[in-house]
Design an enzyme around this catalytic site. Structure first.
Site, PDB file in Angstrom:
ATOM      1  N   ASP A 325      47.971  17.379  40.135  1.00  0.00           N
ATOM      2  CA  ASP A 325      46.854  18.028  39.482  1.00  0.00           C
ATOM      3  C   ASP A 325      45.865  18.550  40.530  1.00  0.00           C
ATOM      4  O   ASP A 325      45.518  17.837  41.482  1.00  0.00           O
ATOM      5  CB  ASP A 325      46.170  17.007  38.563  1.00  0.00           C
ATOM      6  CG  ASP A 325      45.017  17.586  37.789  1.00  0.00           C
ATOM      7  OD1 ASP A 325      45.253  18.485  36.966  1.00  0.00           O
ATOM      8  OD2 ASP A 325      43.865  17.134  38.004  1.00  0.00           O
ATOM      9  N   GLU A 362      49.849  22.170  41.318  1.00  0.00           N
ATOM     10  CA  GLU A 362      48.912  23.064  40.651  1.00  0.00           C
ATOM     11  C   GLU A 362      48.025  23.591  41.787  1.00  0.00           C
ATOM     12  O   GLU A 362      47.115  22.896  42.243  1.00  0.00           O
ATOM     13  CB  GLU A 362      48.093  22.320  39.599  1.00  0.00           C
ATOM     14  CG  GLU A 362      47.168  23.220  38.817  1.00  0.00           C
ATOM     15  CD  GLU A 362      46.313  22.451  37.822  1.00  0.00           C
ATOM     16  OE1 GLU A 362      46.100  22.956  36.699  1.00  0.00           O
ATOM     17  OE2 GLU A 362      45.843  21.349  38.153  1.00  0.00           O
TER      18      GLU A 362
END
Length: 664
Positions: A325, A362
């Site tokens: 993330d 990401e």
């Protein structure tokens, strides 16, 4: 009970480890003047407070102790004494109970005043478990939330909302053709959070993107507390592996649940705030995550902890890969600047234990870093937000979208062509947990975020795009167009080179009632209503057949970019493609194998109101046969078997539709 014996212990390994007839506990704190271990019995009663003498229980920055006479089921917390000088980065408070950063299981409610690390010699019979190790080119990812996947009564599972509940859905995943599940965060996190704008109203932390213990699976996803969390997580992984399905964890290393200066203290802030977090002027918390703090990922101590954590999930929990993330944060130095050669990212990619795992980034953060296509080396695949945006624009009818659409269809060579990474560097997705579901996108139903903060405008549809939302509710033509748009998006995802990722439930039109940011919605907004899998069985069938079609035609998932020999572009009426024109109408002939006369013909009409006529070239062999037609109703939208040859080489596509033809 056996009498407890306290000995100096050893500084490694960090965390709690079995040692003779007890446990060794070792924790890092450079700036603490004293550390204490609070020992609790299996019922949660405090047994003893062990103050560690720096002369006997400290080696370098590591505080350690061996406690003989304790067994599985006991737990412990820490206290750290030192200076309270926030302006210098120090926030020691001996009143706080602290979690060991290396805790593998958490007992007690995950609140600052109750959470404790479990002492366990957890054993599990893996029964010869082996990782499926699917090549990237054969991978199909299904992103889902452990609790939301099965907590709705309609799931029909015996253990809804739990790790075991996921295993009960394996037959469904197998039938869909999934090769990997990407689980939203399973690291231990608070059940409730306090938002600055509502300090008197705790909010449910449903998504779990606020970890407090990186090594520990979330206890609320188990049917019982304690070591059962470990057993049930491992049982889930074992069952998925047996079914040939890999487990990828969405892991959060960019921040913690401790938030900013006014946030709670669980662990890191109280053990050594100045090491674990990026700090600015006067000890303020740097925030590159939008969550109040940023982990100091490239500090050597923190970096070692994070790599140890990944190794643990791979070696002990048999996890197959990780999605990181806000991974751009992992490339920031201690001053927050983006590093040219981030040591943490390099170490993760080159670590010998992690070499067989799938790594997904990401490649952006909340402070403006956007590094899509720039992850170092060839080990990283990346969430391709440009694929999502350009495919949406094309099917929404945004003028001039054909060129970008073709680039995404072919594997995004503009992003992943520089480092010989190839199209397998791209994780293609049309929707994900951030933003609308496919059904809500197709419905333009995106204005019901309830208690959430303002939605991210970058995830919303193009301003002014018309998918028919202005038509009267229940209009059959509107419903048909929405269904066609969903088929268009799903077909594009599975026809494109790169690695497809499907948002769980999109295959049966799951809705979040227009909510694009349901991080705190632990209710039917977020839960999967499985009655829709029956109601929309035609779309489930469509996705299954698309997956089968992709596998039957490996040219679609090849690990290289198309060349001029592989693909020929065609425009309407036999002309050239107007790459920047208003109608978004294009087609291509893909030669499947240079040694065999076989080809695919893909035709796309992204215009919202104009049909497109294509004059097909002669096929390399046989006749053109229609395999996929998103304008047709089930079962004619995708063929189960070979269809009759086309009687005409002139094909007219209705607005917003695609055809796939096969010649063998």
């Amino acid at each position: 009970m056996t009498a407890l014996t306290v000995e100096p212990g050893t500084p490694l390994p960090l965390g709690a480890s079995e040692a003779s007839d007890g446990f060794n506990i070792a924790v890092v704190s450079r700036h603490a003047t004293r550390v204490s271990v609070l020992l609790f019995d299996p019922a949660g009663a405090l047994l003893q407070i062990i103050a560690l003498d720096p002369a006997r229980h400290r080696t370098g920055d590591v505080w350690h102790v061996r406690i003989a006479g304790v067994t599985d089921g006991y737990s412990y917390a820490l206290r750290a004494e030192g200076r309270w000088a926030p302006e210098e980065g120090h926030r020691f408070d001996p009143r706080r109970l602290l979690l060991d950063p290396y805790a593998v299981a958490v007992v007690g409610a995950p609140r600052p005043d109750e959470a404790r690390a479990l002492l366990t010699t957890h054993r599990f019979d893996w029964g010869g478990d082996t990782m499926p190790r699917h090549p990237w080119r054969e991978t199909l990812i299904y992103e889902t939330h452990v609790r939301g996947f099965t907590i709705h009564l309609s799931s029909g599972v015996a253990h809804g909302g739990c790790f075991i509940g996921v295993t009960e859905m394996i037959p469904y995943l197998q039938a869909l053709g999934i090769t990997a599940v990407e689980l939203m965060p399973v690291q231990e996190a608070p059940e409730w959070v306090i938002l600055p704008e509502a300090p008197d109203r705790p909010v449910r932390d449903y998504w779990g993107y606020d970890p407090i213990a990186f090594f520990a699976p979330r206890s609320s996803y188990a049917t019982a507390p304690g070591s059962a969390t470990l057993t049930e997580f491992k049982a889930m992984v074992q069952a998925l592996h047996k079914a040939g399905i890999e487990v990828i964890l969405d892991i959060v290393f960019n921040h913690t649940a401790e938030g900013g200066a006014d946030g709670p203290t669980f662990s890191f802030r109280g053990l050594d705030n100045s090491i674990y977090y990026m700090l600015g002027a006067m000890g303020s918390f740097s925030d590159y995550t939008g969550c109040g703090n940023t982990l100091n990922c490239n500090h050597p101590i923190v970096r070692s902890m994070l790599v140890d954590c990944l190794r643990y999930w791979v070696m002990e929990m048999h996890v197959d890969g990780f999605r990181f993330d806000l991974a751009a944060v992992l490339g920031r130095g201690e001053d927050g600047a983006l590093l040219a050669n981030p040591p943490l990212l390099e170490q993760i990619a080159e670590d010998p234990v992690l070499r067989g795992t799938k790594l997904i980034a990401e490649s952006w953060d909340a402070a403006g870093a956007f590094q899509l296509g720039e992850m170092p080396g060839d080990r990283w695949a990346e969430w391709n937000s440009r694929f999502r945006d350009d495919v949406r624009r094309f099917w929404q009818g945004a003028p001039g979208a054909a060129g970008a659409f073709a680039t995404r269809l072919c594997g995004s060579e503009d992003l992943f062509g520089g480092d010989a990474k190839g199209p397998l560097g791209s994780i293609n997705f049309i929707t994900c947990h951030d933003g609308p579901t496919l059904n809500d996108w197709a419905s333009d139903d995106l204005s019901h975020n309830q208690t959430q903060l303002a939605p991210d405008a970058s995830l919303s549809p193009i301003s002014g795009a018309d998918t028919g939302a202005s038509a009267p509710p229940g209009d059959p033509s509107l419903e048909a167009m929405r269904a066609r748009q969903c088929r268009n998006m799903l077909a594009t995802l599975l026809l494109a080179r790169g690695i497809p990722m499907l948002l769980g439930g999109d295959e049966f039109l799951r809705t979040q009632r227009g909510n694009t940011n349901p991080w705190d919605q632990d209710n039917e907004i977020s839960w999967y209503d499985w009655t829709n899998a029956t109601k929309h069985a035609d779309l489930v069938r469509f996705v299954r057949r698309l997956v089968a079609f992709r596998r039957a035609h490996p040219v679609l998932s090849a690990d290289r970019f198309y060349t001029a020999r592989d693909i020929t572009w065609i425009g309407p009426h036999g002309g050239a493609v107007d790459w920047h024109g208003p109608d978004n109408q294009l087609g291509c002939i893909i030669h499947e194998d240079a040694a065999a006369p076989a080809a695919l013909c893909l035709l796309f009409n992204g215009s919202p109101n104009r049909p497109a006529q294509f004059d097909l070239p002669l096929p390399p062999a046989g006749e053109w046969r229609l395999a996929i037609d998103t304008s047709a109703a089930s079962p004619h939208d995708v063929a189960d078997t070979s269809t009759e040859p086309l009687t005409s080489r002139s094909q007219i596509l209705p607005p917003r539709s695609l055809f796939v033809l096969v010649s063998r």
